[in-house]
Design a protein around this motif. Structure first.
Motif, PDB file in Angstrom:
ATOM      1  N   GLU A 212      58.536   9.338  -8.241  1.00  0.00           N
ATOM      2  CA  GLU A 212      58.584  10.734  -8.708  1.00  0.00           C
ATOM      3  C   GLU A 212      58.530  11.745  -7.568  1.00  0.00           C
ATOM      4  OE1 GLU A 212      56.770  11.260 -13.159  1.00  0.00           O
ATOM      5  OE2 GLU A 212      55.380  10.699 -11.586  1.00  0.00           O
ATOM      6  N   ALA A 213      57.642  11.535  -6.614  1.00  0.00           N
ATOM      7  CA  ALA A 213      57.450  12.520  -5.552  1.00  0.00           C
ATOM      8  C   ALA A 213      58.044  12.072  -4.228  1.00  0.00           C
ATOM      9  CB  ALA A 213      55.958  12.800  -5.380  1.00  0.00           C
ATOM     10  N   ALA A 214      58.837  11.005  -4.254  1.00  0.00           N
ATOM     11  CA  ALA A 214      59.313  10.433  -2.990  1.00  0.00           C
ATOM     12  C   ALA A 214      60.574  11.105  -2.457  1.00  0.00           C
ATOM     13  CB  ALA A 214      59.564   8.937  -3.168  1.00  0.00           C
ATOM     14  N   GLY A 215      61.344  11.744  -3.311  1.00  0.00           N
ATOM     15  CA  GLY A 215      62.565  12.416  -2.868  1.00  0.00           C
ATOM     16  C   GLY A 215      63.624  11.479  -2.314  1.00  0.00           C
ATOM     17  N   LEU A 216      63.752  10.282  -2.897  1.00  0.00           N
ATOM     18  CA  LEU A 216      64.713   9.307  -2.398  1.00  0.00           C
ATOM     19  C   LEU A 216      66.100   9.533  -2.995  1.00  0.00           C
ATOM     20  CD1 LEU A 216      62.558   6.045  -2.597  1.00  0.00           C
ATOM     21  CD2 LEU A 216      62.817   7.634  -0.687  1.00  0.00           C
ATOM     22  N   ASP A 217      67.109   9.097  -2.259  1.00  0.00           N
ATOM     23  CA  ASP A 217      68.483   9.089  -2.754  1.00  0.00           C
ATOM     24  C   ASP A 217      68.817   7.692  -3.262  1.00  0.00           C
ATOM     25  OD1 ASP A 217      69.023  11.774  -2.052  1.00  0.00           O
ATOM     26  OD2 ASP A 217      69.404  11.167   0.024  1.00  0.00           O
ATOM     27  N   GLY A 218      69.707   7.631  -4.250  1.00  0.00           N
ATOM     28  CA  GLY A 218      70.069   6.348  -4.827  1.00  0.00           C
ATOM     29  C   GLY A 218      71.540   6.034  -4.664  1.00  0.00           C
ATOM     30  N   TYR A 222      76.266  -2.224  -8.089  1.00  0.00           N
ATOM     31  CA  TYR A 222      76.877  -3.180  -9.020  1.00  0.00           C
ATOM     32  C   TYR A 222      76.515  -2.761 -10.423  1.00  0.00           C
ATOM     33  CZ  TYR A 222      77.936  -7.683 -11.309  1.00  0.00           C
ATOM     34  OH  TYR A 222      78.422  -8.672 -12.134  1.00  0.00           O
ATOM     35  N   ASP A 223      77.483  -2.878 -11.359  1.00  0.00           N
ATOM     36  CA  ASP A 223      77.245  -2.532 -12.759  1.00  0.00           C
ATOM     37  C   ASP A 223      78.260  -3.290 -13.603  1.00  0.00           C
ATOM     38  OD1 ASP A 223      76.642  -1.418 -15.197  1.00  0.00           O
ATOM     39  OD2 ASP A 223      77.343   0.606 -14.701  1.00  0.00           O
ATOM     40  N   ASP A 224      77.807  -4.330 -14.295  1.00  0.00           N
ATOM     41  CA  ASP A 224      78.723  -5.141 -15.088  1.00  0.00           C
ATOM     42  C   ASP A 224      77.916  -5.874 -16.154  1.00  0.00           C
ATOM     43  OD1 ASP A 224      81.081  -6.247 -15.957  1.00  0.00           O
ATOM     44  OD2 ASP A 224      81.518  -7.350 -14.102  1.00  0.00           O
ATOM     45  N   ALA A 225      78.617  -6.524 -17.067  1.00  0.00           N
ATOM     46  CA  ALA A 225      77.964  -7.284 -18.130  1.00  0.00           C
ATOM     47  C   ALA A 225      78.722  -8.593 -18.337  1.00  0.00           C
ATOM     48  CB  ALA A 225      77.925  -6.472 -19.416  1.00  0.00           C
ATOM     49  N   PRO A 226      78.675  -9.497 -17.336  1.00  0.00           N
ATOM     50  CA  PRO A 226      79.514 -10.703 -17.396  1.00  0.00           C
ATOM     51  C   PRO A 226      79.184 -11.646 -18.550  1.00  0.00           C
ATOM     52  CG  PRO A 226      77.962 -10.821 -15.574  1.00  0.00           C
ATOM     53  CD  PRO A 226      77.904  -9.423 -16.094  1.00  0.00           C
ATOM     54  N   TYR A 227      77.967 -11.607 -19.044  1.00  0.00           N
ATOM     55  CA  TYR A 227      77.586 -12.477 -20.168  1.00  0.00           C
ATOM     56  C   TYR A 227      77.134 -11.654 -21.372  1.00  0.00           C
ATOM     57  CZ  TYR A 227      77.585 -15.853 -16.368  1.00  0.00           C
ATOM     58  OH  TYR A 227      77.951 -16.619 -15.293  1.00  0.00           O
ATOM     59  N   GLY A 228      77.608 -10.423 -21.431  1.00  0.00           N
ATOM     60  CA  GLY A 228      77.183  -9.547 -22.496  1.00  0.00           C
ATOM     61  C   GLY A 228      75.821  -8.911 -22.248  1.00  0.00           C
ATOM     62  N   VAL A 229      75.288  -9.100 -21.033  1.00  0.00           N
ATOM     63  CA  VAL A 229      74.000  -8.522 -20.628  1.00  0.00           C
ATOM     64  C   VAL A 229      74.265  -7.562 -19.486  1.00  0.00           C
ATOM     65  CG1 VAL A 229      71.673  -9.017 -19.793  1.00  0.00           C
ATOM     66  CG2 VAL A 229      72.846 -10.670 -21.253  1.00  0.00           C
ATOM     67  N   GLY A 230      73.673  -6.381 -19.561  1.00  0.00           N
ATOM     68  CA  GLY A 230      73.881  -5.390 -18.509  1.00  0.00           C
ATOM     69  C   GLY A 230      73.141  -5.748 -17.240  1.00  0.00           C
ATOM     70  N   TYR A 231      73.883  -5.951 -16.161  1.00  0.00           N
ATOM     71  CA  TYR A 231      73.296  -6.225 -14.857  1.00  0.00           C
ATOM     72  C   TYR A 231      73.612  -5.066 -13.919  1.00  0.00           C
ATOM     73  CZ  TYR A 231      73.012 -11.126 -16.397  1.00  0.00           C
ATOM     74  OH  TYR A 231      72.735 -12.293 -17.096  1.00  0.00           O
ATOM     75  N   MET A 232      72.602  -4.460 -13.331  1.00  0.00           N
ATOM     76  CA  MET A 232      72.785  -3.361 -12.396  1.00  0.00           C
ATOM     77  C   MET A 232      72.068  -3.663 -11.088  1.00  0.00           C
ATOM     78  SD  MET A 232      71.728  -2.080 -15.616  1.00  0.00           S
ATOM     79  CE  MET A 232      72.406  -1.120 -16.966  1.00  0.00           C
ATOM     80  N   VAL A 233      72.656  -3.250  -9.988  1.00  0.00           N
ATOM     81  CA  VAL A 233      72.025  -3.334  -8.674  1.00  0.00           C
ATOM     82  C   VAL A 233      72.084  -1.932  -8.057  1.00  0.00           C
ATOM     83  CG1 VAL A 233      72.048  -4.383  -6.386  1.00  0.00           C
ATOM     84  CG2 VAL A 233      72.760  -5.736  -8.387  1.00  0.00           C
ATOM     85  N   ALA A 234      70.950  -1.466  -7.569  1.00  0.00           N
ATOM     86  CA  ALA A 234      70.897  -0.147  -6.946  1.00  0.00           C
ATOM     87  C   ALA A 234      69.956  -0.196  -5.753  1.00  0.00           C
ATOM     88  CB  ALA A 234      70.422   0.903  -7.952  1.00  0.00           C
ATOM     89  N   ALA A 235      70.159   0.731  -4.850  1.00  0.00           N
ATOM     90  CA  ALA A 235      69.285   0.855  -3.682  1.00  0.00           C
ATOM     91  C   ALA A 235      68.826   2.301  -3.568  1.00  0.00           C
ATOM     92  CB  ALA A 235      70.024   0.443  -2.406  1.00  0.00           C
ATOM     93  N   TRP A 236      67.543   2.498  -3.342  1.00  0.00           N
ATOM     94  CA  TRP A 236      66.966   3.825  -3.131  1.00  0.00           C
ATOM     95  C   TRP A 236      66.405   3.888  -1.718  1.00  0.00           C
ATOM     96  CZ3 TRP A 236      63.555   5.718  -7.818  1.00  0.00           C
ATOM     97  CH2 TRP A 236      64.306   5.615  -9.010  1.00  0.00           C
ATOM     98  N   SER A 237      66.685   4.981  -1.034  1.00  0.00           N
ATOM     99  CA  SER A 237      66.125   5.153   0.309  1.00  0.00           C
ATOM    100  C   SER A 237      66.054   6.630   0.652  1.00  0.00           C
ATOM    101  CB  SER A 237      66.997   4.411   1.341  1.00  0.00           C
ATOM    102  OG  SER A 237      68.291   4.949   1.371  1.00  0.00           O
TER     103      SER A 237
END
Length: 237
Positions: A212-218, A222-237
């Motif tokens: 909340e108070a870190a001021g990070l950028d995201g 990756y964003d896909d659903a290869p098996y009908g399940v939502g898989y996301m990959v993100a990096a914050w720094s």
């Protein structure tokens, strides 16, 4: 305070030995996870905490050196969380945390102390954000590896069958993760997430509290659903 975070999906299928012949289907996700963990390493944290969904037996803190495995998925493969400190953990890592430990070992994580926290799916939003704030206060430079999946209802063959609300829920989650939008993560609907079997909701909201108070950028990797399940990959720094 929180200085970096990596968000990764947590299906045991992410481990090639578990996926076996289907392993190439998640190669892009594995590559994205490696890139996200690179952001964690570059932040040079004093403490890394792996967070992931867990059933009752796996909830709560796990110390460095705790072990887990994938025997219940038909693979004789064990993993260790960080360094072997010579202590015997009281209980094994939850599967999501074992996947996180596998990702860390795969990328050669070393040097920084590593702990883990198993989070129950029913944990209400306010408790999630309180937990995140407490984790961020653990050290001057805290990094989080946040394991969790989106909805499991994206297709007819998905574990939760098809639910027309799933795509919209996952789109909102991926936007928030990619933008490091803590407010949007906190706004994710607990009840809807439960109905859509979105195991990442609680860990993501712990991340929101920490950030909340870190001021990070995201950045969404990756964003896909290869098996009908939502898989996301993100990096914050």
């Amino acid at each position: 305070m929180l200085v970096a975070a990596a968000v990764c999906p947590c299906p045991p299928l992410l481990v090639p030995d578990v996926a076996a012949g289907a392993a190439p289907e998640l190669d892009a996700a594995r590559t994205a996870c490696t890139d996200a963990l690179g952001v964690l390493a570059a932040s040079r944290p004093d403490l890394l905490i792996v967070i992931g969904p867990a059933d009752l037996a796996g909830r709560g803190p796990h110390p460095e050196g705790a072990t887990g495995g994938f025997q219940e998925f038909g693979v004789d493969l064990d993993v260790r969380l960080g360094r072997d400190l010579g202590t015997v953990a009281e209980r094994p890592l939850a599967p999501s945390l074992a996947v996180g430990a596998w990702l860390l070992s795969r990328t050669g994580w070393a040097g920084t102390p590593v702990e883990a926290l198993g989070v129950g799916e029913p944990l209400e939003t306010a408790r999630c954000t309180e937990t995140g704030r407490a984790l961020a206060a653990r050290a001057d430079r805290v990094a989080l590896l946040v394991m969790g999946d989106g909805s499991a209802c994206r297709t007819l063959k998905a574990p939760g069958y098809l639910d027309e609300r799933a795509a919209g829920f996952d789109a909102a989650a991926s936007r928030a993760l990619g933008a490091a939008d803590t407010g949007a993560l906190i706004a994710l609907d607990e009840a809807l997430a439960y109905e859509l079997k979105a195991a990442g909701r609680a860990p993501w909201q712990v991340l929101a509290g920490a950030g909340e108070a870190a001021g990070l950028d995201g950045r969404l990797l990756y964003d896909d659903a290869p098996y009908g399940v939502g898989y996301m990959v993100a990096a914050w720094s």
